[in-house]
Write an enzyme that holds these catalytic residues in place. Structure first.
Site, PDB file in Angstrom:
ATOM      1  N   LEU A  35       0.904  -1.235  -0.137  1.00 52.35           N
ATOM      2  CA  LEU A  35       0.079   0.056  -0.013  1.00 52.35           C
ATOM      3  C   LEU A  35       0.896   1.408   0.037  1.00 52.35           C
ATOM      4  CD1 LEU A  35      -3.149  -0.988   2.433  1.00 52.35           C
ATOM      5  CD2 LEU A  35      -2.910  -1.144  -0.194  1.00 52.35           C
ATOM      6  N   THR A  36       1.675   1.385  -1.152  1.00 53.23           N
ATOM      7  CA  THR A  36       2.379   2.654  -1.425  1.00 53.23           C
ATOM      8  C   THR A  36       1.236   3.547  -1.670  1.00 53.23           C
ATOM      9  OG1 THR A  36       2.633   2.188  -3.493  1.00 53.23           O
ATOM     10  CG2 THR A  36       4.172   1.292  -2.315  1.00 53.23           C
ATOM     11  N   THR A 123       7.476  -5.194 -18.824  1.00 53.54           N
ATOM     12  CA  THR A 123       7.107  -4.091 -19.639  1.00 53.54           C
ATOM     13  C   THR A 123       7.837  -3.866 -20.901  1.00 53.54           C
ATOM     14  OG1 THR A 123       7.266  -1.710 -19.555  1.00 53.54           O
ATOM     15  CG2 THR A 123       8.685  -2.511 -18.018  1.00 53.54           C
ATOM     16  N   ASP A 124       7.143  -3.465 -21.994  1.00 52.12           N
ATOM     17  CA  ASP A 124       7.760  -2.959 -22.986  1.00 52.12           C
ATOM     18  C   ASP A 124       8.998  -2.047 -22.989  1.00 52.12           C
ATOM     19  OD1 ASP A 124       6.174  -0.841 -23.029  1.00 52.12           O
ATOM     20  OD2 ASP A 124       5.408  -1.002 -24.685  1.00 52.12           O
ATOM     21  N   GLU A 125       8.889  -1.517 -22.028  1.00 51.05           N
ATOM     22  CA  GLU A 125      10.209  -0.231 -21.757  1.00 51.05           C
ATOM     23  C   GLU A 125      11.511  -0.850 -21.419  1.00 51.05           C
ATOM     24  OE1 GLU A 125       8.903   3.058 -19.528  1.00 51.05           O
ATOM     25  OE2 GLU A 125       6.875   2.581 -19.538  1.00 51.05           O
ATOM     26  N   TYR A 147      13.399   3.423 -13.938  1.00 49.16           N
ATOM     27  CA  TYR A 147      12.313   2.445 -13.842  1.00 49.16           C
ATOM     28  C   TYR A 147      12.488   1.233 -14.928  1.00 49.16           C
ATOM     29  CZ  TYR A 147       7.973   0.449 -15.281  1.00 49.16           C
ATOM     30  OH  TYR A 147       7.043  -0.561 -15.760  1.00 49.16           O
ATOM     31  N   LYS A 151      13.324  -2.818 -13.923  1.00 50.56           N
ATOM     32  CA  LYS A 151      12.595  -3.720 -14.568  1.00 50.56           C
ATOM     33  C   LYS A 151      13.363  -4.593 -15.314  1.00 50.56           C
ATOM     34  CE  LYS A 151       8.432  -4.423 -14.086  1.00 50.56           C
ATOM     35  NZ  LYS A 151       7.911  -4.849 -13.015  1.00 50.56           N
ATOM     36  N   TYR A 204       4.734  16.562 -22.947  1.00 54.87           N
ATOM     37  CA  TYR A 204       6.250  16.686 -22.832  1.00 54.87           C
ATOM     38  C   TYR A 204       6.796  16.815 -24.352  1.00 54.87           C
ATOM     39  CZ  TYR A 204       5.998  14.550 -18.225  1.00 54.87           C
ATOM     40  OH  TYR A 204       5.834  14.204 -16.663  1.00 54.87           O
TER      41      TYR A 204
HETATM   42  P1  NAD Z   1       0.552   0.673  -9.844  1.00 52.99           P
HETATM   43  O1  NAD Z   1       1.640   1.565  -9.594  1.00 52.99           O
HETATM   44  O2  NAD Z   1      -0.598   1.268 -10.048  1.00 52.99           O
HETATM   45  O3  NAD Z   1       0.780  -0.248  -8.576  1.00 52.99           O
HETATM   46  C1  NAD Z   1       1.903  -0.970  -7.996  1.00 52.99           C
HETATM   47  C2  NAD Z   1       1.316  -1.414  -6.679  1.00 52.99           C
HETATM   48  O4  NAD Z   1       2.351  -2.281  -6.179  1.00 52.99           O
HETATM   49  C3  NAD Z   1       0.487  -0.957  -5.739  1.00 52.99           C
HETATM   50  O5  NAD Z   1      -0.528  -1.334  -5.049  1.00 52.99           O
HETATM   51  C4  NAD Z   1       1.647  -0.774  -4.578  1.00 52.99           C
HETATM   52  O6  NAD Z   1       1.035  -0.528  -3.469  1.00 52.99           O
HETATM   53  C5  NAD Z   1       2.465  -2.000  -4.962  1.00 52.99           C
HETATM   54  N1  NAD Z   1       3.774  -2.197  -4.184  1.00 52.99           N
HETATM   55  C6  NAD Z   1       4.711  -1.166  -4.680  1.00 52.99           C
HETATM   56  N2  NAD Z   1       5.861  -1.476  -4.070  1.00 52.99           N
HETATM   57  C7  NAD Z   1       5.560  -2.537  -3.142  1.00 52.99           C
HETATM   58  C8  NAD Z   1       6.410  -3.478  -2.293  1.00 52.99           C
HETATM   59  N3  NAD Z   1       7.682  -3.163  -2.175  1.00 52.99           N
HETATM   60  N4  NAD Z   1       6.040  -4.568  -1.562  1.00 52.99           N
HETATM   61  C9  NAD Z   1       4.556  -4.815  -2.038  1.00 52.99           C
HETATM   62  N5  NAD Z   1       3.715  -4.008  -2.719  1.00 52.99           N
HETATM   63  C10 NAD Z   1       4.301  -2.949  -3.463  1.00 52.99           C
HETATM   64  O7  NAD Z   1       1.270  -0.307 -11.192  1.00 52.99           O
HETATM   65  P2  NAD Z   1       0.425  -0.970 -12.468  1.00 52.99           P
HETATM   66  O8  NAD Z   1       0.376   0.078 -13.540  1.00 52.99           O
HETATM   67  O9  NAD Z   1      -0.846  -1.568 -11.855  1.00 52.99           O
HETATM   68  O10 NAD Z   1       1.863  -1.973 -12.903  1.00 52.99           O
HETATM   69  C11 NAD Z   1       1.627  -3.333 -12.357  1.00 52.99           C
HETATM   70  C12 NAD Z   1       2.990  -3.887 -12.989  1.00 52.99           C
HETATM   71  O11 NAD Z   1       2.809  -3.791 -14.155  1.00 52.99           O
HETATM   72  C13 NAD Z   1       4.453  -3.475 -12.489  1.00 52.99           C
HETATM   73  O12 NAD Z   1       5.079  -4.391 -12.350  1.00 52.99           O
HETATM   74  C14 NAD Z   1       4.574  -2.612 -13.860  1.00 52.99           C
HETATM   75  O13 NAD Z   1       6.013  -2.602 -14.052  1.00 52.99           O
HETATM   76  C15 NAD Z   1       3.908  -3.584 -14.789  1.00 52.99           C
HETATM   77  N6  NAD Z   1       3.544  -2.808 -15.920  1.00 52.99           N
HETATM   78  C16 NAD Z   1       2.717  -1.693 -16.049  1.00 52.99           C
HETATM   79  C17 NAD Z   1       2.145  -1.142 -17.164  1.00 52.99           C
HETATM   80  C18 NAD Z   1       1.294  -0.034 -17.471  1.00 52.99           C
HETATM   81  O14 NAD Z   1       1.157   0.531 -18.251  1.00 52.99           O
HETATM   82  N7  NAD Z   1       0.877   0.466 -16.204  1.00 52.99           N
HETATM   83  C19 NAD Z   1       2.716  -1.577 -18.569  1.00 52.99           C
HETATM   84  C20 NAD Z   1       3.768  -2.811 -18.544  1.00 52.99           C
HETATM   85  C21 NAD Z   1       4.028  -3.332 -17.226  1.00 52.99           C
HETATM   86  P1  TYD Z   2       3.299   7.831 -19.116  1.00 49.15           P
HETATM   87  O1  TYD Z   2       1.599   7.410 -18.775  1.00 49.15           O
HETATM   88  O2  TYD Z   2       3.943   8.302 -18.022  1.00 49.15           O
HETATM   89  O3  TYD Z   2       3.814   6.181 -19.335  1.00 49.15           O
HETATM   90  P2  TYD Z   2       5.296   5.635 -19.921  1.00 49.15           P
HETATM   91  O4  TYD Z   2       5.956   6.749 -19.786  1.00 49.15           O
HETATM   92  O5  TYD Z   2       5.494   4.576 -19.039  1.00 49.15           O
HETATM   93  O6  TYD Z   2       4.945   5.285 -21.286  1.00 49.15           O
HETATM   94  O7  TYD Z   2       3.519   8.436 -20.222  1.00 49.15           O
HETATM   95  C1  TYD Z   2       3.071   7.969 -21.388  1.00 49.15           C
HETATM   96  C2  TYD Z   2       3.341   9.017 -22.582  1.00 49.15           C
HETATM   97  O8  TYD Z   2       2.794  10.294 -22.186  1.00 49.15           O
HETATM   98  C3  TYD Z   2       4.895   9.408 -22.681  1.00 49.15           C
HETATM   99  O9  TYD Z   2       5.591   9.504 -23.973  1.00 49.15           O
HETATM  100  C4  TYD Z   2       5.085  10.417 -21.737  1.00 49.15           C
HETATM  101  C5  TYD Z   2       3.867  11.554 -21.945  1.00 49.15           C
HETATM  102  N1  TYD Z   2       3.555  12.231 -20.965  1.00 49.15           N
HETATM  103  C6  TYD Z   2       3.422  13.619 -21.262  1.00 49.15           C
HETATM  104  O10 TYD Z   2       3.613  13.962 -22.587  1.00 49.15           O
HETATM  105  N2  TYD Z   2       2.893  14.465 -20.318  1.00 49.15           N
HETATM  106  C7  TYD Z   2       2.702  13.720 -18.970  1.00 49.15           C
HETATM  107  O11 TYD Z   2       2.237  14.684 -18.022  1.00 49.15           O
HETATM  108  C8  TYD Z   2       2.703  12.366 -18.553  1.00 49.15           C
HETATM  109  C9  TYD Z   2       2.740  12.055 -17.327  1.00 49.15           C
HETATM  110  C10 TYD Z   2       3.290  11.675 -19.846  1.00 49.15           C
END
Ligand code: NAD
Ligand code: TYD
Length: 333
Positions: A35-36, A123-125, A147, A151, A204
């Site tokens: 629960l961050t 992630t694709d990143e 980040y 990963k 951005y």
């Molecule tokens: P989020 O930031 O919404 O949630 C992350 C969760 O992890 C939170 O509930 C937080 O409390 C918990 N957490 C953080 N640190 C922790 C710790 N030390 N121990 C236990 N819990 C912890 O993230 P999300 O967007 O749901 O992403 C989930 C996963 O998917 C991540 O691993 C992320 O790298 C991956 N991912 C996300 C995306 C995206 O577009 N959001 C894309 C590709 C991969």
């Molecule tokens: P984001 O949602 O942070 O995902 P990621 O960086 O992991 O792909 O950003 C998606 C795209 O949107 C990325 O190219 C950065 C851009 N962006 C903005 O232009 N302005 C913003 O305020 C944010 C948060 C992202």
């Protein structure tokens, strides 16, 4: 199956928990989450009383808690991570700790308890940006931000455990997710909620960066398929196949809400900003998976969700979020 889902109180993890409970009547789920700022149990209010679901507040870096939760589990799906690129630029330490060391703690528990499957949600990143074509699972890793480097470090560790200890791991790499319950720091929920409040949308750089969007429900279906049918030791890309330029996305959001384009503000670019991501998903498609949500429909329903669930995000935006926003977007009107 008894599945431990880490980070289940976050965006994708909470959707995945709901997906498992709905589609697999015999499964039980333990949600281990620290629960961050990004964790929110309101995301799971509708399943909180399900007898097949339980919640443990804990850190994946804490070997004692992990050991207790993992004992007796058949599978672990690791969503827990620090996930926002901009926060990783202003403070990388938590990313290295949770994303790398936390994954290591889980891998040790998998070995100690003979867990049968460990799915690392990546992630694709990790591939870095790609000017043309699409990243395949065998491509080298070229992460750009703290980040994505964290990963990538976790991916490497997971795959090394397979080779060295025969640990039963699988890695998925998904593209940018969108949908309900996403913390309003990522572009879609930030821009939709700002627009709903009549606030500017900070784009951005030149806004010409490209992301491949996948609806969170399609990602959850892909993750579930890999968890049950994927081959151990393999990596699977999960992409939506919706490449969208950021400024086009921004204007589409404003159009949906009937708002003028003058809410757009071009701001300082993100350092190291990846230009374009794209994924080749042939490997997962060969298992029968396909993304079902057309981007226009998914964006429309997502915008509608934030419009009708103001209480969910207004609460977030009145807390820690505001300090972060003021620091990140200094000088924005
Ligand atoms: P989020 O930031 O919404 O949630 C992350 C969760 O992890 C939170 O509930 C937080 O409390 C918990 N957490 C953080 N640190 C922790 C710790 N030390 N121990 C236990 N819990 C912890 O993230 P999300 O967007 O749901 O992403 C989930 C996963 O998917 C991540 O691993 C992320 O790298 C991956 N991912 C996300 C995306 C995206 O577009 N959001 C894309 C590709 C991969
Ligand atoms: P984001 O949602 O942070 O995902 P990621 O960086 O992991 O792909 O950003 C998606 C795209 O949107 C990325 O190219 C950065 C851009 N962006 C903005 O232009 N302005 C913003 O305020 C944010 C948060 C992202």
């Amino acid at each position: 199956m008894r599945i431990v889902i880490t980070g289940g109180a976050g965006f994708i993890g909470s959707h995945f928990i709901r997906h498992v409970l709905q589609h697999h009547r015999d499964d039980t789920v333990v949600n281990l989450d620290k629960l961050t700022y990004a964790g929110n149990l309101e995301n799971l209010a509708d399943v909180a009383d399900d007898p097949r679901y339980s919640f443990v507040k804990g850190d994946i870096c804490d070997a004692q808690v992990v050991d207790r939760v993992v004992a007796g589990a058949d599978a672990i799906v690791n969503f827990a991570a620090e996930t926002h690129v901009d926060r990783s630029i202003s403070g990388p330490q938590d990313f290295i700790r949770t994303d790398v060391l936390g994954t290591h703690t889980l891998l040790e528990a998998v070995r100690a308890h003979g867990v049968e499957r460990f799915l690392q949600v990546s992630t694709d990143e990790v591939y870095g940006d790609i000017a043309s074509g699409a990243s395949v699972e065998t491509d080298p890793l070229r992460p750009s931000s703290p980040y994505s480097a964290s990963k990538a470090g976790a991916d490497m560790l997971v795959l090394a455990y397979r080779r060295t200890y025969d640990t039963p791991v699988i890695v998925t790499r998904s593209s940018n997710n969108y949908g309900p319950n996403q913390y309003p720091e990522k572009i879609i929920p930030l821009f939709v909620t700002n627009a709903l409040d009549g606030q500017p949308l900070p784009v951005y750089g030149d806004g010409r960066q490209v992301r491949d969007w996948i609806h969170v429900a399609d990602n959850c279906a892909g993750l579930d398929q890999v968890l049950r049918q994927g081959t151990l030791g393999e990596i699977y890309n999960i992409g939506g196949g919706n490449e969208v330029v950021n400024i086009d996305l921004t204007k589409a959001i404003l159009r949906r809400l009937g708002l003028p384009a003058d809410l757009v503000r071009y701001v300082h670019d993100r350092p190291g900003h990846d230009r374009r991501y794209a994924l080749d998903c042939a490997k997962l498609r060969a298992l029968g998976w396909t993304p079902r949500t057309a981007f226009d429909d998914g964006l429309a329903s997502t915008v509608a969700w934030y419009a009708t669930n103001r209480a969910w995000w207004e609460k977030i935006k009145s807390g820690e979020w505001r300090r972060y926003y003021e620091q990140q977007y200094k000088g924005l009107g």
